[in-house]
Design an enzyme around this catalytic site. Structure first.
Site, PDB file in Angstrom:
ATOM      1  N   CYS A   4      29.415   2.493 -32.313  1.00  0.00           N
ATOM      2  CA  CYS A   4      28.547   3.605 -32.211  1.00  0.00           C
ATOM      3  C   CYS A   4      27.848   3.539 -30.861  1.00  0.00           C
ATOM      4  CB  CYS A   4      27.810   3.458 -33.210  1.00  0.00           C
ATOM      5  SG  CYS A   4      28.528   3.554 -34.932  1.00  0.00           S
TER       6      CYS A   4
ATOM      7  N   TYR B 167      39.057 -11.433 -18.631  1.00  0.00           N
ATOM      8  CA  TYR B 167      37.685 -11.034 -18.810  1.00  0.00           C
ATOM      9  C   TYR B 167      38.003 -10.041 -19.991  1.00  0.00           C
ATOM     10  CZ  TYR B 167      36.765 -13.515 -14.563  1.00  0.00           C
ATOM     11  OH  TYR B 167      36.691 -14.549 -13.395  1.00  0.00           O
TER      12      TYR B 167
ATOM     13  N   TYR C 109      31.859  -1.888 -16.514  1.00  0.00           N
ATOM     14  CA  TYR C 109      32.200  -1.863 -15.128  1.00  0.00           C
ATOM     15  C   TYR C 109      32.890  -0.420 -14.832  1.00  0.00           C
ATOM     16  CZ  TYR C 109      32.211  -7.063 -15.432  1.00  0.00           C
ATOM     17  OH  TYR C 109      31.927  -8.224 -15.823  1.00  0.00           O
TER      18      TYR C 109
ATOM     19  N   ARG D 221      41.228 -14.268 -12.455  1.00  0.00           N
ATOM     20  CA  ARG D 221      41.907 -12.915 -12.766  1.00  0.00           C
ATOM     21  C   ARG D 221      43.224 -12.903 -12.182  1.00  0.00           C
ATOM     22  NH1 ARG D 221      38.863  -8.307 -13.499  1.00  0.00           N
ATOM     23  NH2 ARG D 221      37.116  -9.400 -12.483  1.00  0.00           N
TER      24      ARG D 221
HETATM   25  N1  PLP Z   1      34.551 -19.214  -9.590  1.00  0.00           N
HETATM   26  C1  PLP Z   1      33.416 -18.782  -9.871  1.00  0.00           C
HETATM   27  C2  PLP Z   1      32.059 -19.490  -9.569  1.00  0.00           C
HETATM   28  C3  PLP Z   1      33.167 -17.478 -10.596  1.00  0.00           C
HETATM   29  O1  PLP Z   1      31.908 -17.105 -11.083  1.00  0.00           O
HETATM   30  C4  PLP Z   1      34.198 -16.827 -10.937  1.00  0.00           C
HETATM   31  C5  PLP Z   1      34.212 -15.369 -11.493  1.00  0.00           C
HETATM   32  O2  PLP Z   1      33.374 -14.633 -11.397  1.00  0.00           O
HETATM   33  C6  PLP Z   1      35.508 -17.401 -10.608  1.00  0.00           C
HETATM   34  C7  PLP Z   1      35.675 -18.567  -9.750  1.00  0.00           C
HETATM   35  C8  PLP Z   1      36.698 -16.584 -10.749  1.00  0.00           C
HETATM   36  O3  PLP Z   1      36.786 -15.319 -10.195  1.00  0.00           O
HETATM   37  P1  PLP Z   1      38.045 -14.570 -10.556  1.00  0.00           P
HETATM   38  O4  PLP Z   1      38.656 -14.368 -11.809  1.00  0.00           O
HETATM   39  O5  PLP Z   1      37.693 -13.156  -9.699  1.00  0.00           O
HETATM   40  O6  PLP Z   1      39.270 -15.154  -9.675  1.00  0.00           O
END
Ligand code: PLP
Length: 418
Positions: A348, A377, A322, A281
């Site tokens: 819908c 995401y 979420y 993210r």
């Molecule tokens: N590594 C693992 C094992 C994950 O499951 C995730 C996502 O949930 C990430 C890294 C990346 O997380 P983020 O996008 O919050 O940095």
């Protein structure tokens, strides 16, 4: 006067632009809904983390699950990123983007036999195993191939990430990893097992983490385990602290990459081991906007106003899944005072809502709006629900834009059906 929205998406006299490129001009050619990404913001997101960790040997394994559109993966590869893959599909995308298997860590709570066989055969940098049983299966598969699999164990330190429960992964009640108490025993029991080579310890306690405390405590717990394993004669090559760094969806300041590094490095330094980081993210979240068109407006007798878009939970499910917040910016805001609007999708489901009571200038049918901070995401979670088609994606780089994924057609969808 230009209104600041986010550094890559700004209002100008020609409406909302992405790094100088008019979103209207993109929509004229590509139509809506479309995800628009800033290459500059992706590079900046990556470099902010890389620079913050400069004081300690580290490798960024960008988490493909955040956004694995091929052109974005190639872009990250071109600036040196390695990758964290969560499935055979994500491994295939990383390889397609020119990544070598050694630069992939393979995580995932439910890896299939076929996925493990392939990961072992190509020699990924590490398989982050989720249980003792999975390690045993990896050992057997590797031995049958006459290979040694490079493995780490995902540890669950029972630390509350403090983010939404659906994206918190490091508590005892979550399905991920093994408890710290079990971890040491699992490593000890399998030390020297043919087919296995322990190369690391791994943790990932959740996503959209907005305070350093949980990230620091997780790094501390992992470093302690690495030192205990060293005492047991198990020599590792890295400490993988996962991802999780949050971004400021609501514009409020949160943990910076520098704060994150400042909290993690001192914990891990005592192990003398390099860090593996798996941010997703924080690299791509701010870099994307979903541009959609208003297809209907209505006002109820109690005064509630709705704007219905041609994009909904099929294109961006985070708000429905979420209750997540995204800034919404009209591409050409009308110069009238704002009023509260419910911004909703066409699906819908009553949960197909992007925002309630959001103060926005007047909206009319055919207006364009951008849903900001949707680089992570967003498109990866899109679906064909209600037979909506997967949206187009565009990358803006150096004043030019390129279509990096064409819009799906109904023929694409029906081609799978017999
Ligand atoms: N590594 C693992 C094992 C994950 O499951 C995730 C996502 O949930 C990430 C890294 C990346 O997380 P983020 O996008 O919050 O940095």
């Amino acid at each position: 006067m230009p209104t600041f929205v986010y550094q890559s998406f700004t209002h100008t006299d020609t409406g909302l632009v992405c790094d100088g490129v008019s979103l209207e001009s993109i929509v004229e050619r590509v139509d809506t809904p479309v995800y628009v990404y800033s290459a500059r913001a992706i590079r900046d997101g990556y470099r902010a983390i890389d620079d913050a960790f400069a004081a300690h040997p580290h490798r960024i394994h960008y988490a493909l699950k955040a956004n694995s559109t091929l052109a974005i993966v190639r872009l990250l590869r071109s600036i040196g990123s390695a990758f964290d893959a969560n499935s055979g599909g994500e491994i295939a995308v990383a390889l397609c983007a020119g990544c070598t298997p050694a630069d992939i860590v393979f995580t995932g709570v439910g890896k299939t036999r076929a996925e493990l066989e392939r990961a072992i055969a190509i020699g990924v940098g590490a398989i982050n195993a989720e249980s003792g049983g999975e390690l045993d299966r990896i050992a057997a598969l590797a031995a049958s191939q006459g290979r040694e699999a490079r493995v780490a164990l995902r540890d669950n330190p029972d630390i509350d990430a403090g983010s939404h429960p659906n994206i918190s992964t490091g508590l005892k009640i979550n399905k991920f990893g093994v408890s710290l108490e079990d971890a040491r025993t699992i490593y000890r029991e399998r030390r020297g097992r043919p087919g296995l080579r322990f190369v690391g310890v791994h943790v990932h306690i959740g996503s959209q983490i907005t305070t350093v405390g949980p990230l620091q405590r997780a790094a501390r717990a992992l470093a302690t385990l690495a030192l205990e394993l060293r005492d047991d004669g198990i020599t590792l090559e890295h400490v993988d602290v996962g991802g999780g760094l949050g971004i400021a969806y609501e514009g409020r300041p949160i943990v910076s990459a520098a704060d994150y590094a400042g909290a993690v490095i001192p914990e891990v330094r005592r192990t003398g081991l390099p860090l593996v980081l798996e941010p997703g993210r924080a690299v791509v979240g701010h870099a994307g906007a979903l541009v959609a068109r208003v297809v209907d407006t209505k006002r109820y007798p109690d005064g509630r106003r709705f704007a219905v878009l041609d994009a909904g939970m099929g294109e961006l499910i985070r708000p429905a899944l979420y209750g997540s917040y995204h800034q919404i910016a009209p591409v050409r805001p009308r110069p009238s005072p704002p009023a509260p609007w419910d911004i909703v999708g066409p699906i819908c489901e009553s949960s197909d809502v992007f925002a309630r009571d959001r103060a926005l200038p007047p909206l009319e049918v055919d207006d364009l709006v951008a849903i900001l901070d949707t680089g992570a995401y967003g498109s990866v979670m899109a679906s064909n629900y209600n037979r909506h088609l997967l949206p187009a994606e565009v990358l803006v780089d150096d004043g030019q834009w390129t279509l990096i994924r064409r819009r799906q057609t109904i023929d694409d969808v029906l081609a799978l059906e017999l």
